[in-house]
Design a protein around this motif. Structure first.
Motif, PDB file in Angstrom:
ATOM      1  N   TRP A  27      16.228  -7.390  40.914  1.00 43.47           N
ATOM      2  CA  TRP A  27      15.154  -7.638  41.872  1.00 43.47           C
ATOM      3  C   TRP A  27      14.536  -6.317  42.314  1.00 43.47           C
ATOM      4  N   GLN A  28      13.256  -6.361  42.548  1.00 43.19           N
ATOM      5  CA  GLN A  28      12.561  -5.242  43.179  1.00 43.19           C
ATOM      6  C   GLN A  28      11.799  -5.797  44.367  1.00 43.19           C
ATOM      7  N   ASP A  29      12.272  -5.517  45.543  1.00 44.44           N
ATOM      8  CA  ASP A  29      11.621  -6.042  46.731  1.00 44.44           C
ATOM      9  C   ASP A  29      10.719  -4.977  47.345  1.00 44.44           C
ATOM     10  N   TYR A  30       9.637  -5.430  47.969  1.00 45.96           N
ATOM     11  CA  TYR A  30       8.663  -4.530  48.586  1.00 45.96           C
ATOM     12  C   TYR A  30       8.495  -4.905  50.051  1.00 45.96           C
ATOM     13  N   THR A  31       8.676  -3.935  50.914  1.00 45.89           N
ATOM     14  CA  THR A  31       8.485  -4.125  52.355  1.00 45.89           C
ATOM     15  C   THR A  31       7.632  -2.974  52.882  1.00 45.89           C
ATOM     16  N   THR A  32       7.273  -3.063  54.157  1.00 44.97           N
ATOM     17  CA  THR A  32       6.492  -1.986  54.757  1.00 44.97           C
ATOM     18  C   THR A  32       7.284  -0.682  54.813  1.00 44.97           C
ATOM     19  N   SER A  33       8.612  -0.765  54.723  1.00 46.00           N
ATOM     20  CA  SER A  33       9.434   0.444  54.810  1.00 46.00           C
ATOM     21  C   SER A  33       9.586   1.161  53.474  1.00 46.00           C
ATOM     22  N   ASN A  34       9.352   0.456  52.338  1.00 44.88           N
ATOM     23  CA  ASN A  34       9.565   1.121  51.052  1.00 44.88           C
ATOM     24  C   ASN A  34       8.360   1.035  50.115  1.00 44.88           C
ATOM     25  N   SER A  35       7.211   0.568  50.637  1.00 40.07           N
ATOM     26  CA  SER A  35       6.033   0.429  49.782  1.00 40.07           C
ATOM     27  C   SER A  35       4.762   0.563  50.619  1.00 40.07           C
ATOM     28  N   GLY A  36       3.631   0.293  49.955  1.00 38.78           N
ATOM     29  CA  GLY A  36       2.346   0.413  50.643  1.00 38.78           C
ATOM     30  C   GLY A  36       1.800  -0.888  51.170  1.00 38.78           C
ATOM     31  N   ILE A  37       2.610  -1.947  51.234  1.00 39.01           N
ATOM     32  CA  ILE A  37       2.079  -3.202  51.758  1.00 39.01           C
ATOM     33  C   ILE A  37       1.858  -3.083  53.260  1.00 39.01           C
ATOM     34  N   PRO A  38       0.794  -3.709  53.788  1.00 40.01           N
ATOM     35  CA  PRO A  38       0.469  -3.542  55.207  1.00 40.01           C
ATOM     36  C   PRO A  38       1.287  -4.423  56.138  1.00 40.01           C
ATOM     37  N   THR A  39       2.000  -5.426  55.602  1.00 45.05           N
ATOM     38  CA  THR A  39       2.765  -6.334  56.455  1.00 45.05           C
ATOM     39  C   THR A  39       3.867  -6.980  55.633  1.00 45.05           C
ATOM     40  N   ASN A  40       4.924  -7.428  56.313  1.00 45.99           N
ATOM     41  CA  ASN A  40       5.992  -8.160  55.640  1.00 45.99           C
ATOM     42  C   ASN A  40       5.760  -9.667  55.659  1.00 45.99           C
TER      43      ASN A  40
END
Length: 442
Positions: free
Chosen positions: A181-194
């Motif tokens: 799995w590769q998860d993306y959150t505001t803490s480890n990526s550039g997404i603006p919201t979780n």
């Protein structure tokens, strides 16, 4: 005569002096204030000091002065610690010191039960390794601690835990296997919201996602791009058609991305939608699409209205989900009503929990397999717990691969016919009634 006046004056003066001397009194000098002195220190510091039940507005280390000789009850208080009381004797003219080491009092400590999935994770407290591995129990002084777990080939994760004297807390974490799995959150990526509401992928494998904020965003594998929507602060659905057009459905209209530099919005009072809350969008394979709203289905861009006339039920046609099968039949999930197969613009065949084998009439998701089966997910209001229903071309069947009383938010069927079910209790991978897996954080 003068002599008599002089004698009279002298007599008056003597009487006055005598009278004054009788009225004068002398107050004895004030006694010295008490000078007993107690110095109170602790490890850790910062305890509020109470003397005989009264707060002295001092914290350790500090002193209490002007005490008379006698016995006093000292109470030390601090958040998360149990109160500690003891007696001290003060003697005027003398200074006493009291030192309380809470670190040596086992009853002051609390416990953290550390569990993880998978187990054997290294345990860190405030980024310092304890040298211990899960499952394990930490005995620790009261306070707020970041408990972090580390395991090779898994993403580190942490949780803030509050510990109180004599009480047990639990730090339970499921680590993401980065080999799977590769998860993306505001803490480890550039997404603006979780808070992610929908996801779609275009022909170049660029991922588009919507959120509960006024934006949607894309990811090409390297770079994150955020796009602002002036239509609404909620993006409910995203669809990418065969021509790579992106359709963004919001609570107040739809935006179509024709190219990187060309986007058109169809919002309030500027389109032919009977209602502007867009809940679902599906392509028809001919360059058009069907849009489900809180009022009906609209074909875009012809703005053809598909409002049905049901002969057996009077209802508000609020579309929650849409799907198109291999024969180009339109299937619609209708809020609190059931599932309809669109026979024509004004004629829909309705399936309900009473007329068909549906889990519930509260339909929330639809998907179609490559073989033509129609799968439906439902809200969690079913008396018998939640599940899925599927249509094989002639009848509906119930299956229960997801947690009881869980809401189905989306159903996706991949090229291998595996069903991926997003619920409010986790993600379910479902291949058959006897083979399903729940991925969650419990």
């Amino acid at each position: 005569m003068k002599l008599m006046l002089l004698l009279a004056a002298s007599f008056y003066l003597i009487i006055s002096i005598s009278s004054c001397s009788q009225e004068v009194s002398v107050t004895p000098p004030d006694s010295a204030p008490p000078n007993g002195y107690i110095f109170i220190n602790s490890n850790p510091t910062g305890f509020n000091i109470y003397l005989d039940g009264k707060e002295r507005r001092r914290t350790t280390p500090d002193s209490i002065t002007w005490l008379s000789t006698g016995s006093y009850l000292v109470t030390l208080k601090k958040d998360l610690y149990k109160d500690t009381s003891f007696s001290v004797n003060a003697i005027e003219g003398e200074k006493f010191s009291v030192y309380v080491d809470f670190t040596k009092n086992v009853s002051m400590k609390g416990n953290i039960t550390c569990t993880s999935s998978p187990s054997n994770c290294e345990i860190f407290v405030n980024d310092s390794s304890t040298g211990l591995y899960t499952p394990n129990t930490l005995t620790i002084l009261p306070g707020n601690y970041y408990i972090k777990y580390h395991l090779n080939n898994h993403r580190d994760d942490s949780v803030l835990i509050s510990v109180s004297s004599g009480k047990k807390s639990t730090a339970k974490i499921i680590l993401v296997d980065t080999t799977l799995w590769q998860d993306y959150t505001t803490s480890n990526s550039g997404i603006p919201t979780n808070s992610i509401t929908c996801v779609a992928v275009d022909k170049n494998n660029i991922i588009y996602a919507g959120s509960s904020g006024s934006y949607y965003f894309s990811f090409d594998g390297t770079t994150w791009e955020t796009y602002y929507s002036s239509l609404s602060n909620i993006v409910d659905c995203i669809m990418v058609d065969a021509n790579d057009l992106k359709y963004i459905g919001t609570a107040r209209g739809m935006a179509v991305i024709y190219s990187e530099t060309s986007t058109k919005e169809y919002g309030f009072m500027s389109s032919g939608f009977p209602d502007f809350h867009i809940n679902a969008i599906v392509p028809d394979g001919n360059g058009n699409c069907f849009v489900g709203t809180n009022a009906s289905i609209t074909e875009f861009p012809s703005w053809t209205d598909y409002t049905p006339v049901f002969s057996d039920v009077a209802t508000t046609i609020s579309i929650t989900s849409l799907a198109i099968d291999a024969n180009n039949n339109i299937w619609a999930g209708i809020k609190s009503t059931g599932i309809a197969k669109v026979v024509s613009k004004k004629s829909w065949k309705l399936y309900t929990s009473s007329s068909a084998n549906l889990i519930s009439d509260d339909v929330t998701a639809l998907a179609v397999t490559s073989s033509g089966e129609v799968w439906a997910g439902f809200d969690n209001g079913s008396v018998f717990g939640n599940g899925l229903s599927y249509f094989n071309g002639s009848s509906w069947t119930k299956v229960y691969p997801i947690p009881t009383s869980s809401k189905t938010n989306t159903v996706f069927i991949d090229k291998n016919d595996t069903k991926w079910i997003g619920t409010d209790q986790g993600l379910v991978m479902f291949t058959s009634p006897a083979s399903h897996t729940l991925f969650n954080y419990d």
